[in-house]
Design a protein around this motif. Structure first.
Motif, mmCIF file in Angstrom:
data_model
loop_
_atom_site.group_PDB
_atom_site.id
_atom_site.type_symbol
_atom_site.label_atom_id
_atom_site.label_comp_id
_atom_site.label_asym_id
_atom_site.label_seq_id
_atom_site.Cartn_x
_atom_site.Cartn_y
_atom_site.Cartn_z
ATOM 1 N N GLY A 79 -36.043 -82.339 47.543
ATOM 2 C CA GLY A 79 -35.680 -83.026 48.780
ATOM 3 C C GLY A 79 -34.933 -82.150 49.765
ATOM 4 O O GLY A 79 -34.450 -81.078 49.427
ATOM 5 N N VAL A 80 -34.856 -82.608 50.998
ATOM 6 C CA VAL A 80 -34.138 -81.895 52.060
ATOM 7 C C VAL A 80 -32.856 -82.644 52.382
ATOM 8 O O VAL A 80 -32.769 -83.852 52.177
ATOM 9 C CB VAL A 80 -34.981 -81.720 53.342
ATOM 10 C CG1 VAL A 80 -36.143 -80.795 53.116
ATOM 11 C CG2 VAL A 80 -35.455 -83.048 53.880
ATOM 12 N N TYR A 135 -41.569 -84.705 59.837
ATOM 13 C CA TYR A 135 -41.143 -85.012 58.470
ATOM 14 C C TYR A 135 -41.304 -83.748 57.630
ATOM 15 O O TYR A 135 -42.405 -83.187 57.564
ATOM 16 C CB TYR A 135 -41.980 -86.155 57.893
ATOM 17 C CG TYR A 135 -41.811 -87.446 58.673
ATOM 18 C CD1 TYR A 135 -40.725 -88.282 58.438
ATOM 19 C CD2 TYR A 135 -42.725 -87.803 59.652
ATOM 20 C CE1 TYR A 135 -40.566 -89.458 59.170
ATOM 21 C CE2 TYR A 135 -42.575 -88.965 60.384
ATOM 22 C CZ TYR A 135 -41.493 -89.792 60.138
ATOM 23 O OH TYR A 135 -41.338 -90.950 60.869
ATOM 24 N N ARG A 190 -43.250 -91.499 50.851
ATOM 25 C CA ARG A 190 -43.809 -90.378 51.588
ATOM 26 C C ARG A 190 -45.310 -90.552 51.810
ATOM 27 O O ARG A 190 -46.035 -90.960 50.907
ATOM 28 C CB ARG A 190 -43.499 -89.145 50.741
ATOM 29 C CG ARG A 190 -44.332 -87.986 51.012
ATOM 30 C CD ARG A 190 -44.153 -86.887 49.987
ATOM 31 N NE ARG A 190 -44.991 -85.819 50.448
ATOM 32 C CZ ARG A 190 -44.664 -84.558 50.483
ATOM 33 N NH1 ARG A 190 -43.520 -84.169 50.016
ATOM 34 N NH2 ARG A 190 -45.476 -83.666 50.969
ATOM 35 N N ASP A 217 -40.067 -81.542 53.866
ATOM 36 C CA ASP A 217 -39.642 -81.768 52.485
ATOM 37 C C ASP A 217 -39.641 -80.452 51.729
ATOM 38 O O ASP A 217 -40.131 -79.432 52.221
ATOM 39 C CB ASP A 217 -40.591 -82.765 51.814
ATOM 40 C CG ASP A 217 -39.929 -83.570 50.695
ATOM 41 O OD1 ASP A 217 -38.732 -83.359 50.411
ATOM 42 O OD2 ASP A 217 -40.614 -84.422 50.118
ATOM 43 N N SER A 227 -36.734 -85.352 59.972
ATOM 44 C CA SER A 227 -36.178 -86.041 58.811
ATOM 45 C C SER A 227 -37.024 -85.833 57.565
ATOM 46 O O SER A 227 -38.108 -85.254 57.616
ATOM 47 C CB SER A 227 -36.049 -87.538 59.102
ATOM 48 O OG SER A 227 -37.319 -88.115 59.257
ATOM 49 N N SER A 228 -36.512 -86.331 56.469
ATOM 50 C CA SER A 228 -37.231 -86.359 55.204
ATOM 51 C C SER A 228 -38.240 -87.503 55.263
ATOM 52 O O SER A 228 -37.988 -88.501 55.947
ATOM 53 C CB SER A 228 -36.220 -86.602 54.077
ATOM 54 O OG SER A 228 -36.859 -87.099 52.934
ATOM 55 N N CYS A 230 -32.462 -80.501 58.113
ATOM 56 C CA CYS A 230 -33.142 -81.214 59.204
ATOM 57 C C CYS A 230 -32.562 -80.786 60.548
ATOM 58 O O CYS A 230 -33.295 -80.554 61.504
ATOM 59 C CB CYS A 230 -33.011 -82.730 59.022
ATOM 60 S SG CYS A 230 -33.927 -83.381 57.607
#
Length: 156
Positions: A47-48, A41, A85, A43, A79-80, A53
């Motif tokens: 955000g990404v 994960y 989170r 970031d 992934s984000s 990714c």
């Protein structure tokens, strides 16, 4: 074994993420059914996106093939962390003062092992959480080392 895979993966990830100015949120190596998953994960502020990714996944995959720390077949997922989170580090808690969070504890405090509320303060490794019981606001102080899991909690 799982902790060694996570440690090696984190070491391989650091230069990749630093180059792209990305933050590592979490690494999981888990078995679900008969399949193993290595989940990363990442970031950054704002955000990404999926292309970031994908780039991290490709670069990490190459490094993992070189070092080969995982003997069984596995799926790599990058992934984000999403809106809920996880909060793992002292820095995560410091950055989320005034946000709504969910905390699960190793042992009860005031008879409860789970709390959801506003993180009011994080000082000297103790978080102060304001939560509601019916219409009454209460506060609880939770030592950082008593937290089993924590995450951002979305309120609708």
């Amino acid at each position: 074994m799982s902790s060694q895979v996570i440690k090696t993966t984190e070491e391989l990830l650091q230069p990749i993420l630093q180059e792209k100015d990305l933050e590592l949120v979490d690494v999981e190596y888990v078995k679900e059914g008969k399949n193993w998953f290595l989940r990363i994960y990442i970031d950054k502020e704002g955000g990404v996106d999926i292309s970031e990714c994908g780039q991290v996944s490709e670069q990490l995959s190459e490094k993992l093939d070189e070092v080969d720390p995982i003997k069984e077949a596995y799926f790599l997922e990058v992934s984000s962390p999403g809106v809920e989170r996880p909060l793992k580090t002292v820095k995560d808690f410091e950055k989320n003062v005034d946000n709504n969070i969910f905390v699960k504890l190793y042992e009860p405090i005031d008879g409860e092992k789970e709390y959801e509320g506003i993180l009011k303060e994080f000082t000297n490794n103790i978080l102060t959480l304001e939560y509601k019981v019916k219409t009454k606001k209460k506060q609880v102080e939770i030592p950082f080392d008593k937290i089993a899991k924590a995450r951002i909690a979305v309120t609708l």
